[in-house]
Design a protein around this motif. Sequence first.
Motif, short mmCIF file in Angstrom:
data_model
loop_
_atom_site.label_atom_id
_atom_site.label_comp_id
_atom_site.label_asym_id
_atom_site.label_seq_id
_atom_site.Cartn_x
_atom_site.Cartn_y
_atom_site.Cartn_z
N ILE A 271 -11.23 5.20 5.65
CA ILE A 271 -9.99 5.97 5.86
C ILE A 271 -10.33 7.45 5.82
CG2 ILE A 271 -7.62 6.29 5.03
CD1 ILE A 271 -8.17 3.89 3.08
N THR B 228 -11.26 -6.90 1.12
CA THR B 228 -11.31 -5.63 1.85
C THR B 228 -11.64 -4.51 0.87
OG1 THR B 228 -9.69 -6.32 3.50
CG2 THR B 228 -9.93 -3.95 3.17
N HIS C 30 -13.55 3.88 -2.79
CA HIS C 30 -13.63 5.33 -2.57
C HIS C 30 -14.88 6.04 -3.09
CE1 HIS C 30 -9.69 4.73 -1.09
NE2 HIS C 30 -9.03 4.94 -2.17
N ARG D 176 -9.77 3.09 9.76
CA ARG D 176 -8.32 2.91 9.85
C ARG D 176 -7.74 3.88 10.85
NH1 ARG D 176 -4.93 2.89 4.49
NH2 ARG D 176 -6.19 1.04 4.23
N MET E 50 0.82 -1.21 0.00
CA MET E 50 0.00 0.00 0.00
C MET E 50 0.86 1.26 0.00
SD MET E 50 -3.15 -0.54 2.59
CE MET E 50 -4.19 -1.99 2.52
N ALA F 205 -7.30 -6.04 -1.41
CA ALA F 205 -7.97 -4.82 -0.95
C ALA F 205 -8.24 -3.95 -2.18
CB ALA F 205 -7.09 -4.08 0.04
N SER G 93 -9.34 -0.27 -3.63
CA SER G 93 -9.55 1.14 -3.33
C SER G 93 -10.79 1.60 -4.07
CB SER G 93 -8.34 1.95 -3.81
OG SER G 93 -7.19 1.52 -3.13
N ASN H 199 -12.92 -0.84 5.07
CA ASN H 199 -11.93 -0.08 5.82
C ASN H 199 -12.14 1.40 5.48
OD1 ASN H 199 -8.31 -0.24 6.02
ND2 ASN H 199 -9.83 -0.01 7.61
N GLU I 298 -11.50 -0.44 0.55
CA GLU I 298 -11.02 0.78 1.18
C GLU I 298 -11.88 1.93 0.69
OE1 GLU I 298 -7.28 -0.70 -0.57
OE2 GLU I 298 -6.34 0.51 0.99
N TYR I 299 -12.26 2.77 1.62
CA TYR I 299 -13.13 3.88 1.26
C TYR I 299 -12.62 5.11 2.01
CZ TYR I 299 -17.60 6.12 0.04
OH TYR I 299 -18.58 6.94 -0.48
N ALA I 300 -11.96 6.00 1.26
CA ALA I 300 -11.40 7.21 1.88
C ALA I 300 -12.49 8.27 1.96
CB ALA I 300 -10.23 7.72 1.05
N SER J 90 -3.17 -4.07 -2.22
CA SER J 90 -4.21 -3.06 -2.47
C SER J 90 -4.12 -2.56 -3.91
CB SER J 90 -4.00 -1.91 -1.49
OG SER J 90 -4.89 -0.86 -1.76
#
Length: 344
Positions: A284, A251, A213, A319, A153, A209, A211, A282, A253-255, A188
């Motif tokens: 972020i 997984t 977003h 996170r 990552m 994972a 990304s 996750n 990932e969501y910022a 990721s």
Amino acid sequence: MQNILDYSLDELKQWMILNDESGFRAKQTYNWLYKKAWDFNEMKNLNNSTISKLNANFYVGIPKIIDKYLSKDGTIKYLLAYSDGNIVECVVMKYEYGNSICVSTQVGCRMGCKFCASTLEGRIRDLTAGEILSQILVAENDIEERISNIVLMGSGEPLDNYDNVIKFINLVNSPDGLNIGQRHITLSTCGIVPKIYELADLRYQITLAISLHSVEDIRRQSIMPIANKYSIEEILNACKYYYECTKRRITFEYALVKDVNDSDEDALMLCKLLKDILCHVNLIPINEIKEKSFKKSNNKSVERFLNIIKNNGIEATVRREMGSDINAACGQLRRSYIETQRYE
Ligand code: SAH
């Protein structure tokens, strides 16, 4: 000259035999490398002939630590220079269950995500398997402890450097090398769909994972150029295939960006998208980088978003922001280093 860290034990054995040395010299050399003896002349149980052949053909590609930042929470960030002068970052995080490292897979990145500092000047070059591995060796040597978990990552898009990344995974898995199991590795990706299928077919037990977003293609396209090529639906289908092949939970990932993707509606849409996939979300809180105007969602919105997802039966965590006091996120350190060099 070749970087010996790019060689698997089998390849090194072949090399020894081709160069009129006994195959077992490979294992001896390998043991030294992983015991962090990086000068062939110090490998005491090798004879002079082997040592001189190694010196004539190989170097040990250990990057130089040019800077090291220690965070209050124990996170350590390294700025590393390879022999060609290129610089990458890696981060060691200390958890109760062991040490985890975040490695870079490319110098720079060409994916162009709008919120990410690694990609601002594009991709300079791919890292080889041995160069990715060397980040772990140098960090272990520095902290004098074992690293047991790896996340891909750092800077770079691992699936845009597929062959080197797969070789890296094989190298770290090797019982004669670092012996880190596949289940302790997370890769990721921003979602290069054909490569997700290719990875799934390997049936490795690594965690994938994604990304994500964003929950809508149009909005995803506005922050992640790769979304113009592959839709969210295509990514999710690839994830389902990955699960079928590996039985590994995915997984996502969501910022969270303030007023961009952090509304209740977004949370509900996310649940709808992910309802048939065994996954973990996750969240972020986005790291604000000075080159961009994205603002971090406030704690209350993060909490609300988290609860909506959990209430819909999807496992989710926020996170922990580790090392934020040392710019530990996403290519920020390399950039600030390059910038200061430029102005000096
Ligand atoms: N290229 C890969 C891996 C590197 S980035 C990928 O896209 O997944 C690792 C994670 O950090 C990704 O989820 C990425 O979207 C996220 N990231 C990048 N810049 C960020 C920022 N400023 N704040 C929070 N997360 C960020």
